[in-house]
Design an enzyme around this catalytic site. Structure first.
Site, short mmCIF file in Angstrom:
data_model
loop_
_atom_site.label_atom_id
_atom_site.label_comp_id
_atom_site.label_asym_id
_atom_site.label_seq_id
_atom_site.Cartn_x
_atom_site.Cartn_y
_atom_site.Cartn_z
N ASP A 1 6.26 3.87 -8.91
CA ASP A 1 5.46 5.05 -9.23
C ASP A 1 6.30 6.28 -8.90
O ASP A 1 6.40 6.67 -7.74
CB ASP A 1 4.15 5.05 -8.42
CG ASP A 1 3.29 6.27 -8.71
OD1 ASP A 1 3.71 7.13 -9.52
OD2 ASP A 1 2.20 6.39 -8.11
N GLN B 1 0.85 -1.20 0.00
CA GLN B 1 0.00 0.00 0.00
C GLN B 1 0.88 1.25 0.00
O GLN B 1 0.98 1.96 1.01
CB GLN B 1 -0.92 0.00 1.22
CG GLN B 1 -1.80 -1.23 1.33
CD GLN B 1 -2.73 -1.16 2.54
OE1 GLN B 1 -3.35 -0.15 2.82
NE2 GLN B 1 -2.82 -2.26 3.25
N PRO B 2 1.53 1.52 -1.12
CA PRO B 2 2.54 2.61 -1.14
C PRO B 2 1.98 4.02 -1.01
O PRO B 2 2.74 4.96 -0.84
CB PRO B 2 3.22 2.41 -2.51
CG PRO B 2 2.20 1.71 -3.34
CD PRO B 2 1.46 0.81 -2.40
N LYS B 3 0.65 4.17 -1.08
CA LYS B 3 0.07 5.51 -0.97
C LYS B 3 -0.79 5.65 0.29
O LYS B 3 -1.73 6.43 0.33
CB LYS B 3 -0.74 5.84 -2.22
CG LYS B 3 0.12 5.96 -3.46
CD LYS B 3 -0.63 6.47 -4.66
CE LYS B 3 0.31 6.65 -5.85
NZ LYS B 3 -0.38 7.16 -7.05
N ASN B 4 -0.41 4.91 1.30
CA ASN B 4 -1.09 4.98 2.60
C ASN B 4 -0.35 5.97 3.49
O ASN B 4 0.76 5.71 3.95
CB ASN B 4 -1.11 3.59 3.23
CG ASN B 4 -1.83 3.55 4.57
OD1 ASN B 4 -1.81 4.52 5.32
ND2 ASN B 4 -2.45 2.43 4.85
#
Length: 322
Positions: free
Chosen positions: A139, A105-108
């Site tokens: 990303d 979950q790299p955008k948490n």
């Protein structure tokens, strides 16, 4: 019994001493969320732990179950940090745990904030830049990863290789606006742009990248950003270089830069107002009619504004009209 089958906390003997606390949605919830039985079970006991302010290994284990169900719950992460310190947990192990979650979950935001806190407690950023680079490789515009990277390099003074890292990203993708932003951030916090050699280097770097992708707005925004405090016409020879580019690498951004440059020069009382105003309004006309027609009304407004501010009194036809 299947060792992989989930056992509800309400059915576990070692949790029988704790009274679960159901979620209070009020007497008449407008849209009641259909939580799964497992979600309800875990968070009912999580609220019970919070209520009693229990600081135990079983509480720490439950936070992992809660995070698995909702990794964006900031209260769970806060409670987990309380437990990490209260129980003197292995922070290196916690870093491995955080790494696995970020990779999924790299955008948490919550887990990135948790990572920052643990790095602070360890006072060791040794793994951070490589880890962030691996996340950015998936990303390159991940805001949370960039935010964490900026904190790391500023907090621990890790500036030395950052410009090289940014240049590598821009070589891979010259349109990476996040990398352009990072370039500005690094130079602003190290050498600054007041040194003539630094400014000349950056201007020429921009022009080189613009030739690769003339319609790349990021490079033009960067160029404007480093010149805005000095004025677009302040850099010797720049307007002439841009005019040369216009013949082979024309774009709406190039024309808009020239309009800004001419307007900046018009502020100088010794400039040839009539000639510059004509040039600026001709560019506005080109933008409005051909190069940036979707913003036709905007460029018409800019043209009228330039005429109003710098036109010769009583001679409204002194420049081109749109």
């Amino acid at each position: 019994m299947d060792p992989f089958r989930y056992v509800f906390y309400r059915d576990r003997k070692d949790w029988s001493d704790l009274e679960p606390v159901p979620q209070d949605d009020g007497p008449n919830p407008v849209v009641k969320i259909a939580y799964s039985d497992k979600f309800t079970d875990v968070f009912d006991y999580f609220r019970a732990l919070l209520k009693s302010d229990e600081r135990s290994d079983r509480a720490f284990t439950l936070t992992a179950d809660a995070i698995e169900l909702n990794a964006a719950n900031y209260t769970v992460w806060h409670y987990r940090r309380v437990l990490l310190q209260a129980l003197n947990k292995d922070l290196r192990e916690e870093m491995r745990y955080i790494t696995a979650i970020i990779e999924e979950q790299p955008k948490n935001y919550q887990v990135w904030h948790h990572r920052r806190m643990v790095v602070e407690w360890l006072n060791d950023p040794a793994e951070e830049l490589d880890f962030i680079a691996s996340i950015l490789s998936q990303d390159a515009k991940n805001y949370h990863a960039w935010q964490h990277r900026q904190w790391v390099i500023q907090e621990y003074k890790l500036w030395d290789s950052e410009l090289e890292f940014v240049e590598q990203l821009l070589e891979e993708d010259v349109r990476n606006n996040s990398a352009w932003n990072q370039r500005h951030y690094v130079i602003s916090h190290t050498t600054g742009f007041s040194n003539k050699d630094i400014l000349d280097r950056e201007v020429q770097y921009c022009l080189k990248q613009i030739k690769k992708a003339p319609h790349n707005e990021s490079a033009w925004n960067y160029l404007k950003g480093i010149l805005q405090d000095r004025g677009f016409s302040s850099q010797p020879g720049l307007t002439e270089q841009v005019l040369e580019l216009k013949e082979t690498h024309c774009s709406p951004y190039l024309l808009a830069f020239l309009v800004d440059s001419y307007e900046d020069t018009l502020e100088n009382p010794t400039s040839n107002h009539k000639e510059l105003l004509c040039k600026a309004r001709e560019l506005c006309e080109m933008l409005a009619r051909e190069k940036d027609s979707i913003r036709r009304e905007y460029w018409m407004y800019i043209s009228r504004s330039l005429e109003s501010r710098y036109g010769l009194s009583g001679n409204p036809d002194s420049a081109a009209t749109v």
